[in-house]
Structures are given as structure tokens and as C-alpha cells.
Design an enzyme around this catalytic site. Structure first.
Site, short mmCIF file in Angstrom:
data_model
loop_
_atom_site.label_atom_id
_atom_site.label_comp_id
_atom_site.label_asym_id
_atom_site.label_seq_id
_atom_site.Cartn_x
_atom_site.Cartn_y
_atom_site.Cartn_z
N GLU A 1 0.84 -1.20 0.00
CA GLU A 1 0.00 0.00 0.00
C GLU A 1 0.87 1.25 0.00
O GLU A 1 0.67 2.20 0.76
CB GLU A 1 -0.98 0.01 1.18
N HIS B 1 -12.66 7.61 14.79
CA HIS B 1 -11.69 7.37 15.85
C HIS B 1 -10.36 8.09 15.64
O HIS B 1 -9.52 8.09 16.54
CB HIS B 1 -11.39 5.87 15.94
N ARG C 1 -7.05 10.26 15.40
CA ARG C 1 -6.42 11.16 16.36
C ARG C 1 -6.68 12.63 16.03
O ARG C 1 -6.94 13.44 16.91
CB ARG C 1 -4.91 10.87 16.38
N HIS D 1 -15.08 3.14 19.44
CA HIS D 1 -13.70 2.79 19.80
C HIS D 1 -13.52 2.87 21.31
O HIS D 1 -14.11 3.72 21.98
CB HIS D 1 -12.75 3.77 19.10
#
Length: 327
Positions: free
Chosen positions: A116, A207, A209, A240
Site C-alpha cells: 500500500e 476514531h 487522532r 472505539h
């Protein structure tokens, strides 16, 4: 040939599972190193794909910062790479585990293969710290497995030699179809267990940061208003465990009858709920990709996405985190 696969989160394990079995079928000597960066969510995926970690570093601690995580990873991964005689290291994506695995491999002059490779938003703080992690992994890598033409072109623009880039497609789709084929009956039963077979529902995850605090509160404010105005539509939100997420979600959506707040789901449960959803809201990179396999429209709850193909194809919209744009 001895190859180490270093990973630490559920998405990494999902996307490396097809690579693991392809290499195993070729007779490679594989070493699997799990940092445990997301321990609970990771272990369920390893069990589903029947992969056992040779090393489990167990680095996760509640509310630890990136410096603490990085320090632990450097110390523990260094010892493994120093003791094992490796021909290659494979990392996936853009996590702190992937970056440190590539960095320590570089210190020992072991070639790095990056699954990826080439995803970019060109904003170093969105997503954070992933955008910088994947750029640094590119610099450290000898082989770049790009999932899309856009990703390949990003690498070429940054000076990566074309003969070091392999256009592969996205391994998450291989994993998803493997799970669907093997567990289709169970996926239908899961929606029944959650009483969702006869409901029109939006699946939501959030979720990241960079979305902690005000951005998340903005989105949830818009979602709450929408749910109050559309009582026949449900929101299904696997929340989460991180308190920066969990506490805010429960506080903002408390008392909203058509908001179904769940504990984190295992991968099979998540795919089941994706398959049955009306559409999806997420700030997750992997879910943006998985949604396409289910032909689900996605509202991307981020300022930037490194997966522009979804937007360009008209199956997703980048809505950011402002209240008026979120739903």
C-alpha cells in the site's frame, strides 16, 4: 528466503493476510511480528485468518502518546531484527509500527517492501501521524507495492524509480471476498442478532487522532440533529475503546433513541453491518475501501483523503468535520 511481516493494527493484518498466504505457498520462511499496537482488535483478525504471531510485543497502553509508543517499538523491534537473519521486511500502510519496522530494518541494511505504497493527502497533519509515516516508509523502502494508478503516480513524482514500483491492487479486497465466501451465512445471522435486518441504518465509525475533541463533537452534533429529525433512520456506531473517543460519543448521543452504540466489533461483524447498511460515515481509510466492495456510498469524515479514487468515482464524498457538512 526469510521474510518478516511486521504489523500492529487490525487493518494491517487484514491487508497482509493475502500476502502471508501467497508467500507461504511459495515456500518462504515467514516470521510474523505483532506489535500489539491495537491488541484486542488485532488478535480477533489473526484468529479469523488463522495466522499466529511469532512475536507479540504487547506495546499498547491506555492513552500513551506517540513518543512513548515509538520508544517501545524501537527497543523491541530492534532486538528481533538484530537476532533474526532476515532477507526482507514487509510492512503495510502508514502506522507507527510500520514506520519503525522499516526504520530499524534500514539500520540493519535489510531491504524493505512496502504494501500500500504511494497514498498521499499532501497535508502532513491529515491524517496524523500517518501521512508522514508513509512518506518516510517510502524513503526507506526498496520495493513499493502501489494499490492504484494514483498511488503509483505519487511515487513517480517523488522520484521513486518505476522499476521499483509494482501495481498490485488493494489486498483488502482479497481478504474481504475471502471472508464473504467463507462466512456469508454467518454474516446474515449477525445482522439478525443485532435486530438490524428490518431497519434502515447508517453505519458510522470515527476514531482518528486528528478528529479528537472539537471535530468529533461537531460531527456528532450534526448526526444527533439528523437522527432527531429522521426517527425512522437508525445510526449504528461501534465505538472505539479509547476514552478520547468513547466518552465523547456516549456524552453527545446519550438519550437519542435511534442511535445504537455498540462495543467494538470483530471484523466479521463489521463486514456484516457494512453489507446491510443504507450508507456509511467514517474517518477510517480501510472502510473507505471496503465500502466499494459492498457498493455503499461513503461520507468521509476527514479534511483530506489519500483515497481520491472513491470521490472521483462518485461513490464517496469528502465532508470534513464541520457541523453543517457532516450529514
Amino acid at each position: 528466503m526469510k521474510i518478516a511481516l511486521i504489523f500492529g493494527t487490525r487493518p494491517e493484518a487484514i491487508k497482509l493476510a493475502p500476502v502471508y498466504y501467497a508467500l507461504k505457498n511459495e515456500g518462504c520462511d515467514l516470521l510474523t511480528v505483532s506489535s500489539g499496537q491495537h491488541k484486542e482488535m488485532l488478535n480477533q483478525v489473526l484468529e479469523l485468518f488463522e495466522i499466529k504471531a511469532d512475536y507479540d510485543l504487547q506495546v499498547m497502553r491506555v492513552c500513551q502518546n506517540l513518543s512513548d509508543l515509538t520508544e517501545k517499538l524501537i527497543s523491541k523491534i530492534d532486538k528481533i531484527i538484530r537476532d533474526e537473519k532476515l532477507d526482507y521486511i514487509i510492512v503495510q500502510g502508514d502506522t507507527t509500527t510500520a514506520f519503525i519496522g522499516a526504520l530499524i530494518g534500514f539500520y540493519y541494511k535489510i531491504p524493505i517492501a512496502h504494501v500500500e505504497a504511494g497514498l498521499r493527502t499532501n497535508d502532513i497533519y491529515n491524517p496524523f501521524p500517518e501521512e508522514v509515516n508513509r512518506r518516510l516508509i517510502t524513503v526507506l523502502s526498496s520495493i513499493h507495492f502501489a494499490p492504484t494508478i494514483n498511488a503509483k503516480n505519487n511515487l513517480l513524482k517523488e522520484g521513486v524509480s518505476e522499476d521499483k514500483i509494482l501495481l498490485t491492487g488493494n489486498t483488502i479486497i482479497d481478504s474481504l471476498f475471502w471472508v464473504k465466501e467463507k462466512h456469508q451465512k454467518k454474516m446474515k445471522e449477525i445482522r439478525k442478532i443485532y435486530s438490524l435486518n428490518d431497519k434502515k441504518y447508517i453505519l458510522m465509525t470515527m476514531h482518528r487522532r486528528e478528529n479528537w475533541g472539537k471535530p468529533m463533537e461537531n460531527v456528532l452534533s450534526a448526526v444527533k440533529r439528523y437522527l432527531i429529525e429522521n426517527k425512522d433512520t437508525y445510526l449504528v456506531f461501534p465505538v472505539h475503546l479509547n476514552p478520547y473517543v468513547n466518552d465523547v460519543v456516549h456524552a453527545e448521543l446519550k438519550g437519542v433513541n435511534n442511535a445504537v452504540l455498540l462495543e467494538p466489533l470483530n471484523y466479521l461483524e463489521l463486514l456484516s453491518l457494512m453489507e446491510g447498511s443504507y450508507y456509511i460515515m467514517t474517518d477510517s481509510g480501510g472502510i473507505q475501501e471496503e465500502a466499494t466492495a459492498f457498493n455503499k456510498f461513503v461520507l468521509v469524515l476527514r479534511k483530506e483523503t489519500e483515497r481520491p479514487e472513491i470521490i472521483e468515482a462518485g461513490i464517496g464524498k469528502l465532508v470534513g468535520t464541520e457541523t453543517k457538512k457532516s450529514i
